[in-house]
Design an enzyme around this catalytic site. Structure first.
Site, mmCIF file in Angstrom:
data_model
loop_
_atom_site.group_PDB
_atom_site.id
_atom_site.type_symbol
_atom_site.label_atom_id
_atom_site.label_comp_id
_atom_site.label_asym_id
_atom_site.label_seq_id
_atom_site.Cartn_x
_atom_site.Cartn_y
_atom_site.Cartn_z
ATOM 1 N N ILE A 1 0.842 -1.194 0.000
ATOM 2 C CA ILE A 1 0.000 0.000 0.000
ATOM 3 C C ILE A 1 0.879 1.247 0.000
ATOM 4 C CG2 ILE A 1 -1.760 1.273 1.278
ATOM 5 C CD1 ILE A 1 -2.803 -1.301 0.175
ATOM 6 N N ASN B 1 -4.572 -5.143 8.054
ATOM 7 C CA ASN B 1 -4.008 -6.219 7.243
ATOM 8 C C ASN B 1 -3.830 -7.466 8.100
ATOM 9 O OD1 ASN B 1 -2.635 -7.394 4.927
ATOM 10 N ND2 ASN B 1 -0.745 -7.178 6.106
ATOM 11 N N HIS C 1 -1.158 -10.657 8.237
ATOM 12 C CA HIS C 1 0.119 -11.125 7.694
ATOM 13 C C HIS C 1 0.383 -12.537 8.211
ATOM 14 C CE1 HIS C 1 4.201 -10.898 6.148
ATOM 15 N NE2 HIS C 1 4.620 -11.392 7.293
#
Length: 316
Positions: free
Chosen positions: A185, A199, A201
């Site tokens: 991003i 997000n 991960h």
């Protein structure tokens, strides 16, 4: 502006303050002009912050506008920013804390499907307004759930971020979930939705950031692996952690084995992080999160403490 923890908080934890964000590629005169407009409207400035990443700068002001004419203030800020050639976002108290969700995806379906099902079942109290992908692979899933889908990628999957920003604004999105969106991003997008992009991960951050995290864990000989849901910052995989999940890694495990164990946990961690955000249970301060929810599922179950040894410990 402080929490019970004694830390300065971001605006989403201060719903009585107005957030003014200015973003551009030239900061000449911006700070002076913006603060002048605020003072002209008798606004009490609570916090002012500047940041620059990769040639993109942003100025963020948190202010008490309760005694100001909001329409006139926003109009004067917009005129000033137009003159300076910079982008303006104003979020008054009534505009903050919404539950309108935008989801960004690439090709992996598990997080998207889980989030849409959680919303439909009521487990996640949010409204999914739009799904945006840099490939069209998951369009059918969004269509099955009556959610508009937009493919903003070129033939190589490179996304048009200006189109992403336009779609998020057009659909009134308050918080953005990256449901295995395999793209970095830009600072511009981050600054527009600061502390509002979450997000997931596939590692226990800060370990194994970046690409191929499960492969990194296998190659690094990790005995415990996991996933992390976190706020997105301009620095890759370094944003404030919200939730984590973990699992054992057998000595003979391969990358595919970790994916099989990790993908359901990715969805679970992301959904819980978004749930906490939309219900206003998260505070962000000094690079970390604080959670005001006794039932939050942040990591391993409490029962794990009973399985771990309780002694010896250092003598006082």
């Amino acid at each position: 502006m402080h929490s019970e923890h004694g830390h300065v908080l971001v605006s989403q934890m201060n719903p009585n303050l107005t957030e003014v964000t200015v973003i551009g590629d030239d900061d000449t005169g911006v700070l002076t002009r913006v603060t002048s407009v605020l003072f002209e409207h008798d606004v009490e400035l609570e916090e002012l912050d500047q940041q620059e990443e990769q040639g993109v700068f942003r100025v963020k002001a948190l202010a008490d506008t309760s005694d100001a004419d909001e329409s006139a203030l926003e109009a004067d800020l917009a005129a000033a920013c137009d003159d300076l050639g910079v982008d303006l976002r104003v979020r008054f108290p009534e505009d903050q804390g919404g539950d309108s969700l935008g989801i960004l995806v690439t090709k992996e379906s598990h997080c998207l499907e889980a989030m849409l099902e959680a919303v439909e079942s009521g487990a996640l109290d949010a409204d999914v307004e739009v799904v945006i992908g840099n490939h069209s692979t998951l369009a059918d899933i969004a269509e099955e759930h009556d959610v508009p889908f937009y493919d903003v990628g070129d033939e190589n999957g490179n996304p048009d971020e200006s189109e992403i920003l336009r779609l998020l604004e057009e659909h009134g999105v308050d918080v953005v979930a990256l449901a295995r969106y395999i793209q970095i991003i830009s600072p511009e997008l981050v600054f527009h939705y600061e502390n509002r992009i979450i997000n997931v991960h596939p590692s226990l951050l800060p370990a194994f950031p970046g690409a191929a995290a499960y492969r990194q864990a296998v190659n690094g000989g990790a005995r415990i692996a996991g996933v992390t849901a976190h706020y997105v910052t301009p620095n890759l995989d370094q944003g404030p952690i919200i939730t984590q999940r973990a699992f054992n890694v057998p000595d003979d495990a391969e990358e595919a084995d970790l994916k099989e164990q990790g993908q359901p946990l990715e969805a679970d961690a992301l959904i819980e992080a978004v749930r906490l955000h939309v219900q206003g249970a998260l505070e962000v301060a000094d690079g970390r999160t604080y959670v005001d929810d006794a039932d939050a599922d942040l990591g391993l179950p409490m029962e794990i403490r009973e399985l771990n040894p309780s002694e010896p410990t250092d003598r006082n």
